[in-house]
Design a protein around this motif. Sequence first.
Motif, short mmCIF file in Angstrom:
data_model
loop_
_atom_site.label_atom_id
_atom_site.label_comp_id
_atom_site.label_asym_id
_atom_site.label_seq_id
_atom_site.Cartn_x
_atom_site.Cartn_y
_atom_site.Cartn_z
N LYS A 142 0.83 -1.21 0.00
CA LYS A 142 0.00 0.00 0.00
C LYS A 142 0.87 1.26 0.00
CE LYS A 142 -3.42 2.33 2.83
NZ LYS A 142 -4.05 2.36 4.14
N GLU A 143 1.94 1.23 0.78
CA GLU A 143 2.84 2.40 0.84
C GLU A 143 3.60 2.55 -0.48
OE1 GLU A 143 1.25 1.58 4.57
OE2 GLU A 143 2.34 0.16 3.30
N TRP A 144 3.98 1.42 -1.09
CA TRP A 144 4.61 1.49 -2.42
C TRP A 144 3.66 2.17 -3.39
CZ3 TRP A 144 2.62 -0.95 -6.79
CH2 TRP A 144 3.37 -0.75 -7.96
N GLU A 145 2.38 1.77 -3.36
CA GLU A 145 1.40 2.36 -4.29
C GLU A 145 1.24 3.86 -4.10
OE1 GLU A 145 -2.10 -0.55 -5.62
OE2 GLU A 145 -2.12 -0.13 -3.47
N SER A 146 1.45 4.34 -2.89
CA SER A 146 1.23 5.76 -2.61
C SER A 146 2.45 6.64 -2.90
CB SER A 146 0.78 5.95 -1.17
OG SER A 146 1.84 5.71 -0.28
N LEU A 147 3.57 6.03 -3.31
CA LEU A 147 4.75 6.83 -3.62
C LEU A 147 4.50 7.73 -4.82
CD1 LEU A 147 7.60 4.17 -3.27
CD2 LEU A 147 7.04 6.00 -1.66
N SER A 148 5.13 8.89 -4.81
CA SER A 148 5.04 9.81 -5.94
C SER A 148 6.40 9.88 -6.64
CB SER A 148 4.62 11.20 -5.44
OG SER A 148 5.57 11.72 -4.52
N ASN A 149 6.40 10.49 -7.81
CA ASN A 149 7.65 10.76 -8.53
C ASN A 149 7.80 12.27 -8.63
OD1 ASN A 149 6.63 8.07 -10.09
ND2 ASN A 149 8.85 8.15 -10.01
N PRO A 150 8.76 12.86 -7.97
CA PRO A 150 9.69 12.28 -7.00
C PRO A 150 9.01 12.11 -5.65
CG PRO A 150 10.09 14.63 -7.17
CD PRO A 150 9.01 14.30 -8.17
N ASP A 151 9.75 11.54 -4.74
CA ASP A 151 9.32 11.40 -3.36
C ASP A 151 10.57 11.44 -2.49
OD1 ASP A 151 7.56 11.04 -1.21
OD2 ASP A 151 6.48 9.43 -2.20
N VAL A 152 10.43 11.84 -1.23
CA VAL A 152 11.59 11.94 -0.34
C VAL A 152 11.19 11.49 1.06
CG1 VAL A 152 13.38 13.42 0.67
CG2 VAL A 152 12.50 13.92 -1.63
N PHE A 153 12.00 10.61 1.62
CA PHE A 153 11.86 10.18 3.01
C PHE A 153 13.12 10.58 3.76
CE2 PHE A 153 8.92 7.59 0.73
CZ PHE A 153 7.87 7.39 1.61
N HIS A 154 12.92 11.04 4.98
CA HIS A 154 14.03 11.43 5.85
C HIS A 154 14.16 10.39 6.94
CE1 HIS A 154 15.74 14.75 8.73
NE2 HIS A 154 16.66 13.88 8.37
N LEU A 155 15.30 9.74 6.98
CA LEU A 155 15.61 8.75 8.01
C LEU A 155 16.63 9.37 8.94
CD1 LEU A 155 14.51 7.14 5.52
CD2 LEU A 155 15.89 5.25 6.31
N ILE A 156 16.26 9.50 10.19
CA ILE A 156 17.14 10.10 11.19
C ILE A 156 17.68 8.97 12.06
CG2 ILE A 156 17.36 11.75 13.08
CD1 ILE A 156 14.74 13.07 11.87
N PHE A 157 18.99 8.75 11.97
CA PHE A 157 19.65 7.70 12.75
C PHE A 157 20.36 8.35 13.93
CE2 PHE A 157 19.22 5.77 8.60
CZ PHE A 157 18.99 4.44 8.88
#
Length: 180
Positions: free
Chosen positions: A152-167
């Motif tokens: 479901k999350e794959w389906e909702s991706l846009s072009n472009p899309d950006v995720f921020h991962l804070i480690f």
Amino acid sequence: MKNVYVVRHCKADGQEPDAGLTDLGIQQTEIVAKFFLDKDIDFIISSPFERAYRTIAPLAEKIGIRVVLDDRLAERILSSQNHPDWRDMLHKTYDDLDLCYEGGESSNTAMSRAISVVMEVLNGEDKNIVFVSHGNLISLLLMHFDDRIGFKEWESLSNPDVFHLIFSADDKPNIHRIWE
């Protein structure tokens, strides 16, 4: 603390490795570059597919960083055959991470190669890193850190899309979708 920005490429002309960006996709690259200008990016790594590295090339040029190409960020191959029901096939690979179609790779295999890149970069000195890849591989990378992410999350991706991962201290990042 390390910031990893996972970017899905801009609008493209196709799925082949040499598929370029559409006219809209080319315009989007400038928006992506502007989006990242204040983020103090010190490392950029991308899928070698043209649509991916062309997405981030304007930013790299503006900040004077070269884009490192890495085959491990290439799109996941579902199957060596074209199937009209490929979406259903893909959906099944989110439920069975070891399911592998002829000539393709399982979700676990694709996820492992993407995570190997993340782990290498986290062990390096860079603090603000941009990864550029493809929708399916990105969703699998995110799923590794948050098992609520799936088809479901794959389906909702846009072009472009950006995720921020804070480690920070632990291995599980805080994940935020920051593209609008």
